[in-house]
Enzyme design. Sequence first.
Site, PDB file in Angstrom:
ATOM      1  N   GLU A 100     -14.059  -2.711  -1.771  1.00 63.58           N
ATOM      2  CA  GLU A 100     -14.280  -2.868  -0.327  1.00 63.58           C
ATOM      3  C   GLU A 100     -15.675  -2.411   0.074  1.00 63.58           C
ATOM      4  O   GLU A 100     -16.088  -1.286  -0.206  1.00 63.58           O
ATOM      5  CB  GLU A 100     -13.205  -2.067   0.448  1.00 63.58           C
ATOM      6  N   ASP A 148       0.828  -1.209   0.000  1.00 62.15           N
ATOM      7  CA  ASP A 148       0.000   0.000   0.000  1.00 62.15           C
ATOM      8  C   ASP A 148       0.859   1.255   0.000  1.00 62.15           C
ATOM      9  O   ASP A 148       1.807   1.374   0.795  1.00 62.15           O
ATOM     10  CB  ASP A 148      -0.865   0.039   1.270  1.00 62.15           C
TER      11      ASP A 148
HETATM   12  O1  KIV Z   1      -4.805  -2.095   4.216  1.00 61.54           O
HETATM   13  C1  KIV Z   1      -5.487  -3.108   4.009  1.00 61.54           C
HETATM   14  O2  KIV Z   1      -5.446  -4.091   4.751  1.00 61.54           O
HETATM   15  C2  KIV Z   1      -6.371  -3.107   2.855  1.00 61.54           C
HETATM   16  C3  KIV Z   1      -7.296  -4.270   2.688  1.00 61.54           C
HETATM   17  C4  KIV Z   1      -8.395  -4.201   3.669  1.00 61.54           C
HETATM   18  C5  KIV Z   1      -7.782  -4.398   1.299  1.00 61.54           C
HETATM   19  O3  KIV Z   1      -6.346  -2.214   2.077  1.00 61.54           O
END
Ligand code: KIV
Length: 273
Positions: free
Chosen positions: A191, A92
């Site tokens: 989501e 991310d």
């Molecule tokens: O940060 C995370 O765990 C996520 C998932 C919930 C898709 O983005």
Amino acid sequence: MSVHKKVEAKRVTTHTLQEMKDVGEKIAMLTAYDYSMARILDAGGADVLLVGDSASNVMAGHETTLPITLDQMIYHASSVVRAVQRALVVVDLPFGTYQGDSKMALKSAIRIMKESGGHAVKLEGGSEVEDSIKRILSAGIPVMGHLGLTPQSIYKFGTYTVRAKQEQEARRLMKDAKLLEELGCFAVVLEKIPADLARKVSESISIPTIGIGGGSDCDGQVLVTHDLLGITKDFHPRFLRRYAELFDVIQDATERYVNDVKSKDFPNEKEQY
Ligand code: KIV
């Protein structure tokens, strides 16, 4: 008896995920933030490990995903990469490292790829982050999108409730999903949106959709590992299936250890030099 087609892959790549969608094999994604857990999840056959910014909640105890930094994400991601033999590692981009400035977005994505060894990045949003996605993709870095409930925008929405229930928001989400496909994203997380909408999106775009609270017609599923294992305790959204109750297992082991130490039962003669 249903026959499952299976795509064989020594290492999962973005192309493997596309093949899985094409033959109807579901994609299993889980979050991972550290070496030891990532080893287990990889051995268990997870196709994708997401170094999610949910590390901010799960690992650091923050209320939201906003505080986690790029350096912290790189630390988590590099630990996961060292553990993995098969899974694709997606990392991310944290809040504040890609929105509104595509050059900064590219710099952030390059730092993740270079310093952690991750295989792809994920970011939240549709048309509002189009320039950032284009620039990151232009450097050859694979991008996973994330639509619906986007936790980095929690203060804009105010709640973690189901998104895109109204026609207008659903139309916008569909448009954003098509945009992400056109731009060249390799997959998109959906989501907490109605299952019917997630099905329509999954049928309308050629790239895989990965649902979390998006119902069974998404091309894959993702859960936060600590929720699935029952390490987090007081979190019971409808979409979560718990496969273990590790909070209780670990608490029990801790209590037995503490008891053995206090009672001088541990260590015994065989457990010393
Ligand atoms: O940060 C995370 O765990 C996520 C998932 C919930 C898709 O983005």
